[in-house]
Every structure is written in C-alpha cells, then in structure tokens.
Design a protein around this motif. Structure first.
Motif, PDB file in Angstrom:
ATOM      1  N   GLU A 141       0.949  -1.276  -0.053  1.00  0.00           N
ATOM      2  CA  GLU A 141       0.022   0.096  -0.171  1.00  0.00           C
ATOM      3  C   GLU A 141       0.784   1.194   0.171  1.00  0.00           C
ATOM      4  O   GLU A 141       0.686   2.323  -0.678  1.00  0.00           O
ATOM      5  CB  GLU A 141      -0.911  -0.091   1.354  1.00  0.00           C
ATOM      6  CG  GLU A 141      -1.984  -1.235   1.328  1.00  0.00           C
ATOM      7  CD  GLU A 141      -3.107  -0.942   0.631  1.00  0.00           C
ATOM      8  OE1 GLU A 141      -4.024  -0.054   0.604  1.00  0.00           O
ATOM      9  OE2 GLU A 141      -3.207  -1.596  -0.920  1.00  0.00           O
ATOM     10  N   LEU A 142       1.999   1.131   0.804  1.00  0.00           N
ATOM     11  CA  LEU A 142       2.793   2.385   0.941  1.00  0.00           C
ATOM     12  C   LEU A 142       3.545   2.575  -0.592  1.00  0.00           C
ATOM     13  O   LEU A 142       3.862   3.751  -0.985  1.00  0.00           O
ATOM     14  CB  LEU A 142       3.842   2.327   1.985  1.00  0.00           C
ATOM     15  CG  LEU A 142       3.578   2.435   3.440  1.00  0.00           C
ATOM     16  CD1 LEU A 142       4.305   1.938   4.455  1.00  0.00           C
ATOM     17  CD2 LEU A 142       3.296   4.002   3.652  1.00  0.00           C
ATOM     18  N   GLY A 143       3.998   1.648  -1.144  1.00  0.00           N
ATOM     19  CA  GLY A 143       4.472   1.817  -2.439  1.00  0.00           C
ATOM     20  C   GLY A 143       3.643   2.141  -3.323  1.00  0.00           C
ATOM     21  O   GLY A 143       4.347   2.705  -4.625  1.00  0.00           O
ATOM     22  N   LYS A 144       2.433   2.254  -3.312  1.00  0.00           N
ATOM     23  CA  LYS A 144       1.441   3.073  -4.474  1.00  0.00           C
ATOM     24  C   LYS A 144       1.546   4.540  -4.118  1.00  0.00           C
ATOM     25  O   LYS A 144       1.316   5.233  -4.939  1.00  0.00           O
ATOM     26  CB  LYS A 144       0.069   2.727  -3.950  1.00  0.00           C
ATOM     27  CG  LYS A 144      -0.317   0.860  -4.187  1.00  0.00           C
ATOM     28  CD  LYS A 144      -1.675   0.798  -4.008  1.00  0.00           C
ATOM     29  CE  LYS A 144      -1.870  -0.655  -3.989  1.00  0.00           C
ATOM     30  NZ  LYS A 144      -3.137  -0.993  -3.363  1.00  0.00           N
ATOM     31  N   ILE A 145       1.925   5.139  -3.032  1.00  0.00           N
ATOM     32  CA  ILE A 145       1.890   6.286  -2.651  1.00  0.00           C
ATOM     33  C   ILE A 145       3.365   7.005  -2.437  1.00  0.00           C
ATOM     34  O   ILE A 145       3.244   8.243  -3.044  1.00  0.00           O
ATOM     35  CB  ILE A 145       1.210   6.578  -1.302  1.00  0.00           C
ATOM     36  CG1 ILE A 145      -0.254   5.695  -1.195  1.00  0.00           C
ATOM     37  CG2 ILE A 145       0.775   7.939  -0.880  1.00  0.00           C
ATOM     38  CD1 ILE A 145      -1.214   6.069  -2.325  1.00  0.00           C
ATOM     39  N   PHE A 146       4.218   6.243  -1.908  1.00  0.00           N
ATOM     40  CA  PHE A 146       5.482   7.065  -1.688  1.00  0.00           C
ATOM     41  C   PHE A 146       6.602   6.246  -2.779  1.00  0.00           C
ATOM     42  O   PHE A 146       6.489   5.307  -3.150  1.00  0.00           O
ATOM     43  CB  PHE A 146       6.088   6.657  -0.406  1.00  0.00           C
ATOM     44  CG  PHE A 146       5.259   7.556   0.649  1.00  0.00           C
ATOM     45  CD1 PHE A 146       5.621   8.728   0.896  1.00  0.00           C
ATOM     46  CD2 PHE A 146       4.280   7.095   1.258  1.00  0.00           C
ATOM     47  CE1 PHE A 146       4.739   9.511   1.963  1.00  0.00           C
ATOM     48  CE2 PHE A 146       3.581   7.419   2.350  1.00  0.00           C
ATOM     49  CZ  PHE A 146       3.643   9.072   2.461  1.00  0.00           C
ATOM     50  N   ALA A 147       7.382   7.188  -3.055  1.00  0.00           N
ATOM     51  CA  ALA A 147       8.578   6.849  -4.115  1.00  0.00           C
ATOM     52  C   ALA A 147       9.582   5.747  -3.345  1.00  0.00           C
ATOM     53  O   ALA A 147      10.059   5.085  -4.223  1.00  0.00           O
ATOM     54  CB  ALA A 147       9.349   7.939  -4.604  1.00  0.00           C
TER      55      ALA A 147
END
Length: 281
Positions: free
Chosen positions: A207-213
């Motif tokens: 989920e974080l990988g969808k939002i943060f580089a």
C-alpha cells in the motif's frame, strides 16, 4: 497469600508470553479497548490493551527509540513532528529529545490510554511535560486530513491493523499522510512481525509503495512482543534513511538505551526470508 495472578498472551494457541502480575495498578474498559497496567518484579510496569502486550518498562525503549530516531536523524530539519497514537507517551518522549524539533504533536483516539500513562507510566509519560508537546484527543485519520503540508515527520504508533486501527494501514490514509507532510517529509509506521508466512504483514508495504517513491523496511529486537522481532516502514518521496543522515547529530544525543548510530544502516538489513517476501511484491 493466595495463588499468584498471571498475564498470558497466547500466539496461535500454541505458545505465548506469561508474566506474573505482582500488583494490578489499573484495569478498565474504555469505549475503545480494555486497558490494564500492572507491576512485575523483573519487567517493571507493564501495559496491555485488549489483552495484547503494548509495553514493559524493561524493553519499551527498544520500540520507541527505533520508531522515532531513524526518521528524525534522516531529516535535515525536523522542526514539526506528529505521532498518531502513542498515548503512552513513549514516542513523544523520544521526539522532544531532539533540539531541532520545535513542536511535537500527539493525536490519540483514546483519552483513557493517556490517563493511564500519566497515572502509572511516568517513564513514558514524561514526554507530555515538555514545552514542545501538544496533545490532541481524536481520530488520527480525521486529524491528518485536516492538516495539509503541516509536518516534517509523521509517525504512526498504533495497535495492530484491526478494529479502529485498521484504517491506519491502507492506501487512502497514506495518501492523506503524504498531503500532510511538508517537503521533504518522512513517514514511519510499525508494521508487525514478519515471522509467520501466512500473516499478510507485507500488505502495508504494498500500500505504501502505491503512494511513496521510496519505502524502506527495518527491524528491531523487542523481547516482549510476539516473536521478539518487530518491523517498521520508512517512507518518503525525497529522503532515504541515509542521504541526509548526520552521524554528528546522532552522537550528540546521549543516554539512549537501544538506538545506536550503527542502527541507521544495520536495522535496515531484514532477515533473508522477510526481505524475499517484500521483493516479491
């Protein structure tokens, strides 16, 4: 004298943690959860929420220091820091140790946790007394949505992703976190133990990988947590844990019990099986 009372936390009904309760200090039911604080001759004071281990006086620095310091040392100017959850005050205590921090804001949904900590956990609650500290009681998801471009570092010190805390581990919340961060900004969250293959602990990283580089997992030894090893996610669009890290700043922060400057790299070396699971995302 009667038979001693024991705290037990079972893991998969197969093994678990057992601690003698030498003195029960508080046992109460809030609108959100059951809160207990008791004393043990070896571990000191212990807090549990809904029967799950939250902290012991003996090893809580391991958790709180590793939640806080890798992010704040990685940020060149961490002036304003937010912690979601953390009503025991331990994360706040670590944040305000940094001279660069001008304001540390804590948003806790359950005021009864704060009250129990103030009354019975002076070793974590000392952070509340700092002139840098600001405490807000309310829903962390709503608080984040109301504060755009407001914080240099945001930390989530929550219970595991179930019940009222589940929303803190999903992409919509992470999008709100990103909007609440200044540039550059860093987000850190506890992400449970990687020990069991059938537990979906990598989901937070997906989920974080969808939002943060950039998303960087790291871990720490926390003996009183199930499996004794716990993970954290470091996420940012602009910073990694090392490119702005100043070892001089870390060396000047003395008196820590767990975090050492070497952890800024060493903690990011996950056990091999855990690293493979994340690479497969």
């Amino acid at each position: 004298m009667g038979e001693p009372r024991w705290y037990r936390e079972l893991v998969r009904d197969a093994y678990g943690l057992t601690i003698r309760i030498d003195r029960m200090l508080v046992e109460t039911q809030s609108p959100f959860q059951k809160i207990a604080v008791f004393e043990n001759a070896v571990l000191g004071r212990v807090m549990t929420l809904d029967g799950a281990m939250m902290l012991t006086e003996r090893d809580e620095p391991n958790y709180h220091e590793m939640l806080v310091h890798p992010a704040i040392f990685a940020h060149p100017q961490p002036r304003r820091v937010l912690v979601i959850g953390g009503g025991d005050g331990g994360a706040l205590r670590e944040i305000v140790k940094h001279p660069e921090v001008e304001e540390a804001v804590l948003c806790e949904i359950d005021p009864a946790v704060i009250e129990a900590a103030r009354a019975h956990l002076p070793f974590t609650a000392e952070g509340f007394a700092s002139p840098k500290a600001r405490v807000h009681v309310g829903d962390g998801v709503e608080f984040i949505r109301a504060h755009k471009a407001s914080f240099d570092v945001i930390l989530v010190d929550s219970t595991d992703p179930k019940g009222f805390a589940e929303g803190l581990f999903r992409a919509p919340f992470y999008e709100d976190v990103k909007r609440a961060l200044r540039t550059p900004g860093i987000f850190v969250q506890q992400t449970e133990s990687p020990w069991y293959e059938d537990v979906d602990w990598p989901r937070a990283y997906a989920e974080l990988g969808k939002i943060f580089a950039g998303v960087y997992p790291y871990g720490a030894a926390i003996p009183m947590y199930p499996t004794g090893y716990w993970t954290f996610a470091f996420a940012s669009d602009q910073l990694d844990p090392w490119n702005q890290y100043d070892p001089g700043r870390a060396a000047r922060l003395t008196g820590l019990k767990y975090y050492a400057p070497e952890h800024q790299r060493a903690a990011f070396a996950l056990p091999a099986a855990a690293a493979r699971r994340l690479k497969a995302l």
